[in-house]
Design an enzyme around this catalytic site. Structure first.
Site, PDB file in Angstrom:
ATOM      1  N   TYR A 160       0.793  -1.229   0.000  1.00  0.00           N
ATOM      2  CA  TYR A 160       0.000   0.000   0.000  1.00  0.00           C
ATOM      3  C   TYR A 160       0.831   1.288   0.000  1.00  0.00           C
ATOM      4  CZ  TYR A 160      -3.551  -3.482   0.717  1.00  0.00           C
ATOM      5  OH  TYR A 160      -4.349  -4.586   0.555  1.00  0.00           O
ATOM      6  N   ASP A 189       5.506  -7.819  -1.036  1.00  0.00           N
ATOM      7  CA  ASP A 189       4.258  -8.101  -1.762  1.00  0.00           C
ATOM      8  C   ASP A 189       4.536  -8.229  -3.255  1.00  0.00           C
ATOM      9  OD1 ASP A 189       1.219  -7.741  -2.511  1.00  0.00           O
ATOM     10  OD2 ASP A 189       1.240  -7.782  -0.316  1.00  0.00           O
ATOM     11  N   ASP A 190       3.497  -8.191  -4.048  1.00  0.00           N
ATOM     12  CA  ASP A 190       3.523  -8.318  -5.506  1.00  0.00           C
ATOM     13  C   ASP A 190       4.599  -7.423  -6.149  1.00  0.00           C
ATOM     14  OD1 ASP A 190       2.812  -8.595  -8.140  1.00  0.00           O
ATOM     15  OD2 ASP A 190       0.818  -7.702  -7.931  1.00  0.00           O
ATOM     16  N   ASP A 297      -2.528 -15.283  -2.243  1.00  0.00           N
ATOM     17  CA  ASP A 297      -3.573 -14.398  -2.740  1.00  0.00           C
ATOM     18  C   ASP A 297      -4.287 -14.994  -3.959  1.00  0.00           C
ATOM     19  OD1 ASP A 297      -5.042 -12.095  -2.895  1.00  0.00           O
ATOM     20  OD2 ASP A 297      -3.362 -10.755  -3.230  1.00  0.00           O
ATOM     21  N   CYS A 338      -5.822 -14.772   1.210  1.00  0.00           N
ATOM     22  CA  CYS A 338      -6.343 -13.501   0.693  1.00  0.00           C
ATOM     23  C   CYS A 338      -7.074 -13.783  -0.615  1.00  0.00           C
ATOM     24  CB  CYS A 338      -5.175 -12.544   0.487  1.00  0.00           C
ATOM     25  SG  CYS A 338      -5.659 -10.860   0.090  1.00  0.00           S
ATOM     26  N   ARG A 353      -7.820 -12.571   5.148  1.00  0.00           N
ATOM     27  CA  ARG A 353      -8.324 -11.230   4.819  1.00  0.00           C
ATOM     28  C   ARG A 353      -9.825 -11.330   4.719  1.00  0.00           C
ATOM     29  NH1 ARG A 353      -5.563  -7.607   1.843  1.00  0.00           N
ATOM     30  NH2 ARG A 353      -7.387  -6.977   0.709  1.00  0.00           N
ATOM     31  N   ASP A 357      -9.404  -4.556  -0.430  1.00  0.00           N
ATOM     32  CA  ASP A 357      -8.216  -3.763  -0.107  1.00  0.00           C
ATOM     33  C   ASP A 357      -8.571  -2.383   0.427  1.00  0.00           C
ATOM     34  OD1 ASP A 357      -7.136  -5.924  -1.424  1.00  0.00           O
ATOM     35  OD2 ASP A 357      -5.753  -4.738  -2.621  1.00  0.00           O
TER      36      ASP A 357
HETATM   37  C1  9PG Z   1      -1.203  -7.479  -5.096  1.00  0.00           C
HETATM   38  C2  9PG Z   1      -2.467  -7.181  -4.309  1.00  0.00           C
HETATM   39  C3  9PG Z   1      -2.196  -7.036  -2.802  1.00  0.00           C
HETATM   40  C4  9PG Z   1      -3.521  -6.905  -2.068  1.00  0.00           C
HETATM   41  C5  9PG Z   1      -4.421  -8.068  -2.415  1.00  0.00           C
HETATM   42  C6  9PG Z   1      -4.632  -8.142  -3.928  1.00  0.00           C
HETATM   43  O1  9PG Z   1      -9.341  -6.335  -9.111  1.00  0.00           O
HETATM   44  N1  9PG Z   1      -9.517  -6.725  -7.928  1.00  0.00           N
HETATM   45  O2  9PG Z   1     -10.632  -6.985  -7.538  1.00  0.00           O
HETATM   46  C7  9PG Z   1      -8.406  -6.829  -7.056  1.00  0.00           C
HETATM   47  C8  9PG Z   1      -8.656  -6.781  -5.713  1.00  0.00           C
HETATM   48  C9  9PG Z   1      -7.587  -6.845  -4.833  1.00  0.00           C
HETATM   49  C10 9PG Z   1      -6.305  -6.983  -5.292  1.00  0.00           C
HETATM   50  C11 9PG Z   1      -6.050  -7.039  -6.632  1.00  0.00           C
HETATM   51  C12 9PG Z   1      -7.118  -6.969  -7.527  1.00  0.00           C
HETATM   52  O3  9PG Z   1      -5.277  -6.971  -4.361  1.00  0.00           O
HETATM   53  O4  9PG Z   1      -5.644  -7.986  -1.764  1.00  0.00           O
HETATM   54  O5  9PG Z   1      -3.296  -6.844  -0.677  1.00  0.00           O
HETATM   55  O6  9PG Z   1      -1.479  -8.148  -2.322  1.00  0.00           O
HETATM   56  O7  9PG Z   1      -3.375  -8.238  -4.583  1.00  0.00           O
HETATM   57  O8  9PG Z   1      -1.459  -7.536  -6.462  1.00  0.00           O
END
Ligand code: 9PG
Length: 523
Positions: A160, A189-190, A297, A338, A353, A357
């Site tokens: 974040y 993270d990612d 995730d 997640c 989770r 987010d």
């Molecule tokens: C990394 C992120 C973070 C985050 C996770 C997840 O499009 N969507 O609905 C969507 C929702 C959440 C999201 C990504 C896409 O975030 O919750 O903490 O790790 O992946 O890419």
């Protein structure tokens, strides 16, 4: 309907009971006032809503990653596994599945539950809300396994603030600047991987993942890592080399697992023996690198509808995959799930989770209001859904997502930041992504106090708590936005149309990445 068990809510209705049936309907003698709608996975909406048909969330291309795609167009109020109606006088009637593949539908005169395949047990409670949900949680715990006795570590997570713009040097600088702030885990993270599906360090991590984990551990912290083990991006090597490992429908077409990172996503089939082997090897690999806090995730992908290699209900397929993952990582790892289908994940992860987010924004008009999307990143979305899943606390360590202390790169008001922090204290799950360099000295001290706090928490009313005597009222996060009208409705229609096109999402993704690079230059 044949095979439907019918009950009627009358004066003699028991407080709590368990009934076994493939389908079950409870007749109501008065139309309910509200419906408790429980979304399928972490990011899907959970909230008390009215009984109007739920407006279809946009864009449809994202449905597989935001709602249960099998019910995305259902016109009646509905939810996954559990639902409840509030009746005159404030009592609720709760209907909750104790099996894995059930869906709930409410109408003006009944609350109905259906198992997708076969049948199973239903928990039914009539009475006060907290007692009803506590009863359901107790019964779920008995069958799926209750909370492991591991206190939640305090986490610094890279998402974040830096999002995908992470690299080895930047992370090491943050690690250094965190100094003696009491974080137990430094979680990458990612952004570290070659591609979603190809879980190797990319060129921004020249020391490799083992090198990075080693450096994190020299600071006395545990090393944490994000992975999305059940999906792969279309351009990944994994997908190109093993197209037969991915879930397909009855016409042998690939099942969509959504669209993200400017690409189409596909779902691994967890009933395929080679997939199970690959998942186990992956978990052993990240443990061997030195990571023992794993944020896994996009897990919903393992429970998408499709034709499996080995025929079984989709949520049983998911649990098979998750069991293999848990076993391979070892009980001593801390596993945060997640994007996870809620009930089928219980008993196999340490933390979960329970909402979408957070963001440095309260409620983005384009994404939340125009797209009518309660699953996209937004602090209001996150607080609303997490609050409605606190009943899961006895079963799993609940994670309401990261909190913000910074006023830089964040448009939340001090009050909104404080609500988020209070929710984290209530859940006893503390995480942030704030860069130390973004914090004023006062904010840094507030963060330290938050990390060290062990406050007494008392629930005063449904959405009102007392934290060490300080009242906290979450009402501001509850309302769902009204549909836009007039000129805004036209704008909203356009955004909805654009959102359904891969090319538009790609442009949006590219703009996001450019903005991040600009932000990074200013670090
Ligand atoms: C990394 C992120 C973070 C985050 C996770 C997840 O499009 N969507 O609905 C969507 C929702 C959440 C999201 C990504 C896409 O975030 O919750 O903490 O790790 O992946 O890419």
């Amino acid at each position: 309907m044949i095979g439907m068990t019918n009950l009627t809510l009358d004066e003699k209705f028991p407080d709590q009971q368990i009934v076994s049936a493939p389908s079950l309907a409870i007749g109501l003698q008065q139309p309910p006032k509200r419906f408790y709608r429980h979304g399928w996975q972490s990011w899907s909406l959970a909230a008390w809503t009215d009984l109007r048909p739920p407006p279809v969330q946009k864009p449809a291309i994202l449905h597989p990653m935001q709602v249960d795609p099998a019910y995305a167009k259902e016109q009646r109020p509905h939810g996954s596994w559990v639902g409840a109606v509030e009746l005159e006088g404030g009592k609720i009637l709760l209907l909750g599945a104790l099996g894995l593949d059930a869906h709930i539908i409410a109408t003006r005169n009944q609350l109905e539950g259906n198992y997708e395949s076969g049948g199973g047990d239903w928990f039914i409670a009539y009475g006060e809300e907290t007692t009803a949900f506590a009863g359901y949680a107790r019964e779920l715990g008995r069958r799926l396994g209750a909370k492991p006795d591991k206190p939640a570590p305090r986490v610094w997570c890279s998402w974040y603030s830096l999002y995908t713009a992470i690299d080895e040097n930047t992370l090491l600088k943050v690690l250094d600047e965190l100094g003696r702030l009491p974080f137990d885990v430094f979680q990458v993270d990612d952004g570290w991987q070659v591609s979603v599906g190809d879980w190797e360090a990319n060129s921004k991590f020249p020391s490799g993942m083992k090198g990075l984990a080693g450096k994190i551990k020299t600071t006395g912290r545990r090393a944490g890592l994000w992975l999305a083990p059940l999906i792969a991006a279309k351009s990944s090597r994994l997908f190109r080399e093993h197209p037969d490992w991915f879930l397909r429908d009855e016409h042998s077409r690939l099942v969509s697992a959504g669209f993200n990172w400017g690409q189409q996503l596909y779902a691994l089939d967890p009933t395929h023996p080679s997939v199970l082997q690959w998942l186990a090897a992956l978990m052993k690999q990240v443990r061997a690198w030195g990571f023992d806090y794993l944020k896994l995730d996009f897990l919903y992908a393992g429970a998408l509808p499709g034709r499996h290699h080995q025929e079984m209900p989709r949520e049983a397929a998911y649990r098979k995959g998750l069991k293999a993952i848990r076993e391979a990582m070892g009980e001593d790892a801390y596993f945060l799930s997640c994007g996870a289908p809620i009930i089928p994940s219980l008993g196999l992860c340490d933390a979960m989770r329970i909402g979408p987010d957070v963001a440095g924004e309260w409620e983005n008009r384009r994404d939340v209001v125009f797209l009518n999307n309660p699953a996209v990143p937004s602090t209001k979305n996150a607080i609303r859904t997490s609050l409605h899943r606190l009943w899961l606390s006895p079963l799993v360590q609940v994670d309401p997502d990261a909190v913000y202390f910074r006023s830089r790169e964040c448009s939340l008001t001090a009050e909104q930041r404080s609500l988020l922090q209070s929710l984290a204290l209530i859940c006893n799950f503390k995480a942030t992504s704030d860069l130390p360099a973004w914090l004023t000295s006062g904010e840094r001290e507030d963060l330290r106090a938050f990390l060290e706090a062990k406050p007494g928490v008392k629930q005063m009313a449904q959405y009102v708590f007392q934290i060490d005597g300080r009242p906290v009222d979450f009402s501001a996060a509850l309302p769902l936005p009204e549909a836009p009208s007039g000129a805004e409705a036209i704008q909203a229609a356009l955004v909805g149309w654009l959102g359904n096109h891969g090319w538009a999402l790609k442009i949006n993704d590219k703009m996001g990445r450019d903005a991040l690079e600009k932000m990074k230059k200013g670090l």
